[in-house]
Design a protein around this motif. Structure first.
Motif, PDB file in Angstrom:
ATOM      1  N   SER A   1      19.586  -4.018  10.055  1.00 34.36           N
ATOM      2  CA  SER A   1      19.324  -2.561  10.261  1.00 34.36           C
ATOM      3  C   SER A   1      18.736  -2.228  11.571  1.00 34.36           C
ATOM      4  O   SER A   1      19.067  -1.146  12.241  1.00 34.36           O
ATOM      5  CB  SER A   1      18.304  -1.880   8.863  1.00 34.36           C
ATOM      6  OG  SER A   1      17.064  -2.682   9.205  1.00 34.36           O
ATOM      7  N   ARG A   2      17.951  -3.003  12.003  1.00 28.98           N
ATOM      8  CA  ARG A   2      17.160  -2.641  13.384  1.00 28.98           C
ATOM      9  C   ARG A   2      18.130  -2.841  14.588  1.00 28.98           C
ATOM     10  O   ARG A   2      18.007  -2.240  15.640  1.00 28.98           O
ATOM     11  CB  ARG A   2      15.842  -3.400  13.561  1.00 28.98           C
ATOM     12  CG  ARG A   2      15.017  -3.069  12.680  1.00 28.98           C
ATOM     13  CD  ARG A   2      14.085  -2.024  13.055  1.00 28.98           C
ATOM     14  NE  ARG A   2      12.939  -1.719  12.038  1.00 28.98           N
ATOM     15  CZ  ARG A   2      11.780  -1.404  12.320  1.00 28.98           C
ATOM     16  NH1 ARG A   2      11.394  -1.905  13.572  1.00 28.98           N
ATOM     17  NH2 ARG A   2      10.991  -1.158  11.226  1.00 28.98           N
ATOM     18  N   LEU A   3      19.107  -3.685  14.420  1.00 23.57           N
ATOM     19  CA  LEU A   3      19.915  -3.988  15.745  1.00 23.57           C
ATOM     20  C   LEU A   3      21.327  -3.298  15.792  1.00 23.57           C
ATOM     21  O   LEU A   3      22.047  -3.700  16.586  1.00 23.57           O
ATOM     22  CB  LEU A   3      20.166  -5.494  15.584  1.00 23.57           C
ATOM     23  CG  LEU A   3      18.876  -6.412  15.909  1.00 23.57           C
ATOM     24  CD1 LEU A   3      19.215  -7.807  15.783  1.00 23.57           C
ATOM     25  CD2 LEU A   3      18.325  -6.104  17.234  1.00 23.57           C
ATOM     26  N   ARG A   4      21.577  -2.700  14.830  1.00 25.83           N
ATOM     27  CA  ARG A   4      22.766  -1.935  14.828  1.00 25.83           C
ATOM     28  C   ARG A   4      22.869  -0.924  15.795  1.00 25.83           C
ATOM     29  O   ARG A   4      21.762  -0.277  16.320  1.00 25.83           O
ATOM     30  CB  ARG A   4      23.112  -0.916  13.337  1.00 25.83           C
ATOM     31  CG  ARG A   4      23.439  -1.771  12.479  1.00 25.83           C
ATOM     32  CD  ARG A   4      23.888  -1.055  11.161  1.00 25.83           C
ATOM     33  NE  ARG A   4      24.213  -1.841  10.107  1.00 25.83           N
ATOM     34  CZ  ARG A   4      24.266  -1.873   8.910  1.00 25.83           C
ATOM     35  NH1 ARG A   4      23.841  -0.649   8.316  1.00 25.83           N
ATOM     36  NH2 ARG A   4      24.826  -2.728   8.066  1.00 25.83           N
ATOM     37  N   PRO A   5      24.123  -0.612  16.300  1.00 27.22           N
ATOM     38  CA  PRO A   5      25.223  -0.982  16.112  1.00 27.22           C
ATOM     39  C   PRO A   5      25.891  -2.233  16.729  1.00 27.22           C
ATOM     40  O   PRO A   5      26.969  -2.788  16.526  1.00 27.22           O
ATOM     41  CB  PRO A   5      26.138   0.175  16.771  1.00 27.22           C
ATOM     42  CG  PRO A   5      25.504   0.542  18.012  1.00 27.22           C
ATOM     43  CD  PRO A   5      24.116   0.069  17.761  1.00 27.22           C
ATOM     44  N   ARG A   6      24.892  -3.312  17.464  1.00 25.38           N
ATOM     45  CA  ARG A   6      25.060  -4.528  17.667  1.00 25.38           C
ATOM     46  C   ARG A   6      25.593  -5.483  16.577  1.00 25.38           C
ATOM     47  O   ARG A   6      25.383  -5.245  15.380  1.00 25.38           O
ATOM     48  CB  ARG A   6      23.947  -5.201  18.475  1.00 25.38           C
ATOM     49  CG  ARG A   6      23.519  -4.521  19.813  1.00 25.38           C
ATOM     50  CD  ARG A   6      24.413  -4.752  20.930  1.00 25.38           C
ATOM     51  NE  ARG A   6      25.092  -6.015  21.284  1.00 25.38           N
ATOM     52  CZ  ARG A   6      24.528  -7.016  22.148  1.00 25.38           C
ATOM     53  NH1 ARG A   6      23.441  -6.738  22.540  1.00 25.38           N
ATOM     54  NH2 ARG A   6      25.059  -7.980  22.059  1.00 25.38           N
ATOM     55  N   ARG A   7      26.425  -6.212  16.997  1.00 22.78           N
ATOM     56  CA  ARG A   7      27.077  -7.308  15.811  1.00 22.78           C
ATOM     57  C   ARG A   7      25.994  -8.355  15.737  1.00 22.78           C
ATOM     58  O   ARG A   7      25.771  -8.997  16.927  1.00 22.78           O
ATOM     59  CB  ARG A   7      28.365  -7.720  16.345  1.00 22.78           C
ATOM     60  CG  ARG A   7      29.523  -6.832  16.181  1.00 22.78           C
ATOM     61  CD  ARG A   7      30.986  -7.218  16.581  1.00 22.78           C
ATOM     62  NE  ARG A   7      31.210  -8.621  16.318  1.00 22.78           N
ATOM     63  CZ  ARG A   7      31.524  -9.545  17.393  1.00 22.78           C
ATOM     64  NH1 ARG A   7      31.662  -9.275  18.669  1.00 22.78           N
ATOM     65  NH2 ARG A   7      31.579 -10.877  17.185  1.00 22.78           N
ATOM     66  N   VAL A   8      25.573  -8.531  14.692  1.00 23.42           N
ATOM     67  CA  VAL A   8      24.559  -9.758  14.502  1.00 23.42           C
ATOM     68  C   VAL A   8      24.956 -10.636  13.535  1.00 23.42           C
ATOM     69  O   VAL A   8      25.590 -10.150  12.445  1.00 23.42           O
ATOM     70  CB  VAL A   8      23.297  -8.942  13.966  1.00 23.42           C
ATOM     71  CG1 VAL A   8      22.122  -9.966  13.729  1.00 23.42           C
ATOM     72  CG2 VAL A   8      22.962  -7.772  15.024  1.00 23.42           C
ATOM     73  N   VAL A   9      24.738 -11.865  13.505  1.00 24.16           N
ATOM     74  CA  VAL A   9      25.164 -13.011  12.790  1.00 24.16           C
ATOM     75  C   VAL A   9      23.910 -13.874  12.686  1.00 24.16           C
ATOM     76  O   VAL A   9      23.637 -14.288  13.974  1.00 24.16           O
ATOM     77  CB  VAL A   9      26.471 -13.716  12.986  1.00 24.16           C
ATOM     78  CG1 VAL A   9      26.632 -14.819  12.307  1.00 24.16           C
ATOM     79  CG2 VAL A   9      27.868 -12.634  12.895  1.00 24.16           C
ATOM     80  N   GLY A  10      23.594 -14.454  11.555  1.00 24.80           N
ATOM     81  CA  GLY A  10      22.629 -15.526  11.643  1.00 24.80           C
ATOM     82  C   GLY A  10      23.138 -16.784  10.952  1.00 24.80           C
ATOM     83  O   GLY A  10      24.410 -16.755  10.499  1.00 24.80           O
ATOM     84  N   LEU A  11      22.547 -17.798  10.990  1.00 19.67           N
ATOM     85  CA  LEU A  11      22.780 -19.245  10.230  1.00 19.67           C
ATOM     86  C   LEU A  11      22.093 -19.248   9.010  1.00 19.67           C
ATOM     87  O   LEU A  11      20.900 -18.608   8.767  1.00 19.67           O
ATOM     88  CB  LEU A  11      22.298 -20.388  11.115  1.00 19.67           C
ATOM     89  CG  LEU A  11      23.038 -20.233  12.516  1.00 19.67           C
ATOM     90  CD1 LEU A  11      22.055 -21.520  13.466  1.00 19.67           C
ATOM     91  CD2 LEU A  11      24.571 -20.611  12.576  1.00 19.67           C
ATOM     92  N   ALA A  12      22.886 -19.764   8.182  1.00 12.84           N
ATOM     93  CA  ALA A  12      22.430 -19.901   6.778  1.00 12.84           C
ATOM     94  C   ALA A  12      22.611 -21.422   6.057  1.00 12.84           C
ATOM     95  O   ALA A  12      23.913 -21.979   6.649  1.00 12.84           O
ATOM     96  CB  ALA A  12      22.667 -19.017   5.751  1.00 12.84           C
ATOM     97  N   LYS A  13      22.061 -22.036   5.460  1.00  8.92           N
ATOM     98  CA  LYS A  13      22.045 -23.293   4.803  1.00  8.92           C
ATOM     99  C   LYS A  13      23.504 -23.212   3.902  1.00  8.92           C
ATOM    100  O   LYS A  13      23.630 -22.191   2.968  1.00  8.92           O
ATOM    101  CB  LYS A  13      21.159 -23.965   4.221  1.00  8.92           C
ATOM    102  CG  LYS A  13      20.693 -23.038   2.998  1.00  8.92           C
ATOM    103  CD  LYS A  13      19.370 -23.541   2.163  1.00  8.92           C
ATOM    104  CE  LYS A  13      18.888 -22.795   1.114  1.00  8.92           C
ATOM    105  NZ  LYS A  13      17.845 -23.129   0.355  1.00  8.92           N
ATOM    106  N   ALA A  14      24.291 -24.268   4.340  1.00  7.51           N
ATOM    107  CA  ALA A  14      25.893 -24.126   3.577  1.00  7.51           C
ATOM    108  C   ALA A  14      25.470 -24.188   2.065  1.00  7.51           C
ATOM    109  O   ALA A  14      26.204 -23.406   1.279  1.00  7.51           O
ATOM    110  CB  ALA A  14      26.371 -25.538   3.906  1.00  7.51           C
ATOM    111  N   GLU A  15      24.496 -24.902   1.507  1.00  8.88           N
ATOM    112  CA  GLU A  15      24.328 -24.962   0.010  1.00  8.88           C
ATOM    113  C   GLU A  15      23.965 -23.441  -0.536  1.00  8.88           C
ATOM    114  O   GLU A  15      24.014 -23.337  -1.679  1.00  8.88           O
ATOM    115  CB  GLU A  15      23.345 -25.781  -0.436  1.00  8.88           C
ATOM    116  CG  GLU A  15      21.863 -25.646  -0.073  1.00  8.88           C
ATOM    117  CD  GLU A  15      21.682 -26.574   1.566  1.00  8.88           C
ATOM    118  OE1 GLU A  15      20.465 -26.833   1.739  1.00  8.88           O
ATOM    119  OE2 GLU A  15      22.666 -26.790   2.092  1.00  8.88           O
TER     120      GLU A  15
END
Length: 192
Positions: free
Chosen positions: A28-42
């Protein structure tokens, strides 16, 4: 403090990971930038989490082993000028104190050339406690200074870990002392 986030270009946002609250806050705070995070595959084994992480465009990563597919996706995303959120601890702490940082973030920074911006959260570890008492949770965000990693010579595992520690000490410096955990002691000589 979110004004320290560049308006364009690739960025690695390095954070501590205390609770699930950080993910929607960052989006919500970084919009309109495209933001992606890492998450554990499981996490994709849970249909609700899979739906949420797909909605947010999270990149699944296999923990405890080199995940070249995840590395390539991260580097492609950075090449396209996105903001990649990385929690070097690799998992939520739950208690808010910094844990050991893993060196994958160094590989991403060195291969992409993207700047790093440390951003620390604290207070979110008490969300369950406060929710049971119908109280508001004091949730804090502190943004550090943008920096680049630089290295001369061969990047050995020791160099990678030293650079990881440098990143973690920068993150620790943004937190109150009680939250610095493994990085509570002053950094060794030569670390920033």
């Amino acid at each position: 403090q979110m004004t320290r986030v560049p308006a364009t270009g690739p960025l690695i946002l390095v954070t501590n990971h205390v609770s699930f609250l950080e993910i929607p806050v960052l989006h919500s705070r970084l919009r309109p930038r495209r933001v992606v995070g890492l998450a554990k595959a499981e996490a994709w084994d849970n249909p609700l989490l899979a739906w949420l992480f797909n909605l947010w465009g999270a990149i699944p990563v296999k923990r405890g082993e080199p995940d070249l597919a995840a590395l390539r996706r991260c580097l492609d995303f950075l090449r396209d000028g996105g903001i990649l959120v990385v929690a070097p601890e690799g998992t939520r702490s739950g208690h808010g104190r910094l844990q050991h940082g893993h060196s994958g973030v160094v590989t991403l920074a060195l291969r992409s050339g993207a700047p790093i911006l440390p951003l620390a959260f604290y207070g979110g570890e008490a969300v369950k406690h406060h929710a049971r008492r119908l109280r508001r949770t004091p949730f804090h965000i502190v943004v550090g200074e943008l920096f680049h990693l630089s290295v001369e010579g061969r990047v050995t595992q020791t160099v990678r870990q030293d650079l990881t520690n440098e990143i973690m000490y920068k993150l620790a410096a943004l937190l109150p002392p009680a939250y610095r955990g493994k990085y509570a002691a002053p950094p060794p000589a030569g670390a920033s």
